[in-house]
Enzyme design. Sequence first.
Site, PDB file in Angstrom:
ATOM      1  N   GLU A   7       0.817  -1.217   0.000  1.00  0.00           N
ATOM      2  CA  GLU A   7       0.000   0.000   0.000  1.00  0.00           C
ATOM      3  C   GLU A   7       0.845   1.259   0.000  1.00  0.00           C
ATOM      4  O   GLU A   7       0.464   2.270  -0.557  1.00  0.00           O
ATOM      5  CB  GLU A   7      -0.927   0.013   1.222  1.00  0.00           C
ATOM      6  CG  GLU A   7      -1.763   1.278   1.326  1.00  0.00           C
ATOM      7  CD  GLU A   7      -2.986   1.128   2.198  1.00  0.00           C
ATOM      8  OE1 GLU A   7      -3.453   2.154   2.706  1.00  0.00           O
ATOM      9  OE2 GLU A   7      -3.500   0.009   2.348  1.00  0.00           O
ATOM     10  N   LYS A   8       2.003   1.170   0.624  1.00  0.00           N
ATOM     11  CA  LYS A   8       2.866   2.347   0.745  1.00  0.00           C
ATOM     12  C   LYS A   8       4.315   1.888   0.864  1.00  0.00           C
ATOM     13  O   LYS A   8       4.582   0.720   1.172  1.00  0.00           O
ATOM     14  CB  LYS A   8       2.450   3.205   1.949  1.00  0.00           C
ATOM     15  CG  LYS A   8       2.363   2.427   3.242  1.00  0.00           C
ATOM     16  CD  LYS A   8       1.907   3.312   4.383  1.00  0.00           C
ATOM     17  CE  LYS A   8       0.424   3.558   4.382  1.00  0.00           C
ATOM     18  NZ  LYS A   8      -0.346   2.392   4.851  1.00  0.00           N
ATOM     19  N   ASP A 112      -3.137  -2.393   3.393  1.00  0.00           N
ATOM     20  CA  ASP A 112      -3.404  -2.373   4.830  1.00  0.00           C
ATOM     21  C   ASP A 112      -4.571  -3.309   5.162  1.00  0.00           C
ATOM     22  O   ASP A 112      -5.437  -3.554   4.309  1.00  0.00           O
ATOM     23  CB  ASP A 112      -3.735  -0.947   5.289  1.00  0.00           C
ATOM     24  CG  ASP A 112      -2.485  -0.109   5.515  1.00  0.00           C
ATOM     25  OD1 ASP A 112      -1.376  -0.660   5.424  1.00  0.00           O
ATOM     26  OD2 ASP A 112      -2.617   1.104   5.772  1.00  0.00           O
ATOM     27  N   ASP A 114      -7.622  -3.542   6.063  1.00  0.00           N
ATOM     28  CA  ASP A 114      -8.958  -2.983   6.222  1.00  0.00           C
ATOM     29  C   ASP A 114      -9.613  -2.844   4.860  1.00  0.00           C
ATOM     30  O   ASP A 114      -9.029  -3.196   3.838  1.00  0.00           O
ATOM     31  CB  ASP A 114      -8.912  -1.633   6.955  1.00  0.00           C
ATOM     32  CG  ASP A 114      -8.053  -0.594   6.244  1.00  0.00           C
ATOM     33  OD1 ASP A 114      -7.680  -0.813   5.075  1.00  0.00           O
ATOM     34  OD2 ASP A 114      -7.751   0.446   6.854  1.00  0.00           O
ATOM     35  N   TYR A 328      -1.303  -1.895  14.074  1.00  0.00           N
ATOM     36  CA  TYR A 328      -2.165  -1.148  13.151  1.00  0.00           C
ATOM     37  C   TYR A 328      -3.168  -0.279  13.923  1.00  0.00           C
ATOM     38  O   TYR A 328      -3.891  -0.774  14.788  1.00  0.00           O
ATOM     39  CB  TYR A 328      -2.914  -2.137  12.261  1.00  0.00           C
ATOM     40  CG  TYR A 328      -3.771  -1.498  11.206  1.00  0.00           C
ATOM     41  CD1 TYR A 328      -3.199  -0.892  10.091  1.00  0.00           C
ATOM     42  CD2 TYR A 328      -5.158  -1.503  11.317  1.00  0.00           C
ATOM     43  CE1 TYR A 328      -3.991  -0.321   9.112  1.00  0.00           C
ATOM     44  CE2 TYR A 328      -5.955  -0.931  10.347  1.00  0.00           C
ATOM     45  CZ  TYR A 328      -5.360  -0.339   9.248  1.00  0.00           C
ATOM     46  OH  TYR A 328      -6.158   0.241   8.284  1.00  0.00           O
ATOM     47  N   ARG A 330      -5.835   1.839  12.849  1.00  0.00           N
ATOM     48  CA  ARG A 330      -7.207   2.175  12.415  1.00  0.00           C
ATOM     49  C   ARG A 330      -8.172   1.037  12.767  1.00  0.00           C
ATOM     50  O   ARG A 330      -8.711   0.366  11.897  1.00  0.00           O
ATOM     51  CB  ARG A 330      -7.219   2.459  10.905  1.00  0.00           C
ATOM     52  CG  ARG A 330      -6.383   3.674  10.530  1.00  0.00           C
ATOM     53  CD  ARG A 330      -6.223   3.788   9.020  1.00  0.00           C
ATOM     54  NE  ARG A 330      -5.315   4.858   8.655  1.00  0.00           N
ATOM     55  CZ  ARG A 330      -5.702   6.040   8.171  1.00  0.00           C
ATOM     56  NH1 ARG A 330      -6.974   6.296   7.994  1.00  0.00           N
ATOM     57  NH2 ARG A 330      -4.812   6.970   7.864  1.00  0.00           N
TER      58      ARG A 330
END
Length: 611
Positions: A7-8, A112, A114, A328, A330
Site C-alpha cells: 500500500e505504501k 493495509d 482494512d 495497526y 485504524r
Amino acid sequence: MRLFIAEKPSVAKAIVAELGSASRGDGFITCKEGSVVTWCFGHLLEQAEPDAYLPDDVPRTKKGSKVWRFEDLPIFPKTWKLLPKNDKGVKKQLATIGKLLKKASLVVHAGDPDREGQLLVDEVLEHFRYTGRALRFWVSAQDSVSIRKGLANLQDNGKFVGMKWAALGRSRADWLLGMNLSRAYTLTEGKKELIAVGRVQTPTLALVAKRDAAIRHFKPVPYFIIKARLGSDKPFTAVWEPGDSQTGVDEQKRLVDRGIAVALQQRLNTVNQATVVSYSRTPKKIAQPKAFSLADIQLAASNHFGFSAEKTLSVCQSLYETHKATSYPRTDCSFLPESQHADARNVLAAIAKTIPSLAGIVAKCDCSIKSPTWNDKKITAHHGIIPTQQATDGSKFNDAERKIYLLISERYLANFLPAHEYLACSIELRIATERFSAKGRLVTKLGWKAVTGAADEDKTDDEGQALPELKAGLQVPVSGIECKEERTKPPAAFTEGTLIRAMENIHQAVDDPQSKKFLKEGDGIGTPATRAAIIAELKRKKYLEAKGKKIVATELGVHLLQVVPDVMKNPVLTALFERILREVEAGKVPLGVFIEKQKQLVINELNRLRK
C-alpha cells in the site's frame, strides 16, 4: 515472478527487510529469493469528477469546467471511471506497476488490513486487467515478527472480496450524495456559497451544532445539597436523601426549593445524634483496562494533551509505519487475540528497551496473568492497538510520538498486573426523621492502577473519605449540618476526542427507541479510519472551528444545516447505510442494492427541491 504490491513504501520496505534485498530498480526492489516488491502511495486512482459523465454540450466556465445546472441532475454514472491522480510521481509509479504486472505469475496483495487497503490494491489490479493468481498478505503490525508471520500465512485474495465491495460502496455512495446534493443545494441557494453535504459529514456537523445550541440556550437552575458532619475519632460526611413523598424536589430528586432547604437545615441543626440504619463493606475488583481502539486513543490524547483526532491518528500511523513500534491503528476493536498472549514476554522486553523509564514497571509484570482483554470472540477485522515485539530507540521519538507510545504501552502493561481491588463502603443513617447516606472506597490492592498513577494505596473514594467501621443501631455524634447551593451545569462542549466518541456511540443522540436499540450495537457514523478525516474536512470547509480544546459549529455551518433537510442530518440514516455496507462486506447484500438506495435518496431530494 512473484510480485508484492504494498500500500505504501514503508510496508514494502518492511517486507524487503525480511526477504532480503538483491537489487533496487526505479519504483521496485528485487529480493534475494526472486520476488519483486513494488508499492503504491495510498490510492493511486480516484473517482472521476462529474464533468466526465456530463454531455459535451454543457457550457463551460472560464476555467474550463462544465457549468453547474439543475437540469443535469442527477448525475448517475453508467460505467464508473477511475483515473490516475494528477501527480507525476503517482503516474510514474502506476506505469511501473503496470509493467511489472505483465511479467508477474503471482501477485501478493499487501494493502493495509482494512476495507480501504483491500480496495486500494484491488483497483490497481483491475485497472491493468490482471487476471492471474493473487494472494493476500495480512498483518496488523510492521515489526519483523509480524511480517514473518504474514509471509508464512499468505491467503487467497478472493477471501477478502467482500471488503473490496464494501469500500467501493462507500466510495460510490459518498460520490453520489456529495456531488449531486452539494450541487443541488448550492444552486438552490443561488450560488452565493458552496453548500457541501456528505453522508457522514452533515450528521457530524449537526451533532456539534445541536450541542452548541444546548449550551447557548441553557439556563442554570439552583439546587441545594444538605450534608451532615458526623463522628469524632474518624469524622466523615453523609448526604441527605429525599424520601419518595418529599416536596420541593425535581425529577432528578434534587432539592430545588430554597425555603424547604433552609427549614430542613435549621431543624436538623437541633439534633446532635445520628442512628446507623445499615453498614456494608463489599470487596470489589476492577479488571485491567482493555487495549486502545482508535477512538479510545483519540479521546485519551485529546483529554491529556489537547491533540486533535487527526493529529493522534497521524502519530499512531508514524509509530506503526516509521518506527514499527505499535500495531495497526485504524481499529474499532479494543480486545486482543488469545494467540498473542504468548508474545507478551517479547513485547514487554521491547517496551523496556524502547522506553527505559518503564523498565521498573515491566519488571513487576506477570506474564501468567490473562486479563479479559484477551478474547477471540470480540476480535473484529483488527485487534486493539498495542506495542510490537520490535524494540526501537525511543529517544528518536518526537514529543507527540513519545506521549502516545507511553499511553499505549502503559495500557498494555496494565494487563500484566493484578486487578485493582477495594472495599466499597456504605453507611445509611437517620437524623431525626431524615435519611442520610455516606459512601467510601478503601483501596486494598492497587494492582494495575500503579501503571498510570491513577490511584495510590492511601487514596479512597470519589469524596476522598475513609469510613469508620460501624454497626446498625449505633449512635454517631452530629457536629454540624451544611446546606450548599449548587447550580445545574450545561452539557460540555465537544472536543475532537469526545466528538469521535459521539460519532462512534451515535445511538446516544437518537430518541426513537427502535433506532436507539439498533444503533447501540456500535456501527456509529463513519469508521475508525475516516472519523478524524471527516472532522478535519469540516474544519477545512469552515463549518467547524476549534476554540482551544473545544470544537464548535461556525455561522456558515449552522446556515448549511438550515438549508439541508432532516434526512441529510439524521444519524440514523447514515448508520443504517453503514450497516448495509457490513452486509455487503459479509456477502449478504449485493453492492447494487446498496447503491440503488443511495440513488433513490438523491432522486427524492431533487424532486423535493424542484417542487
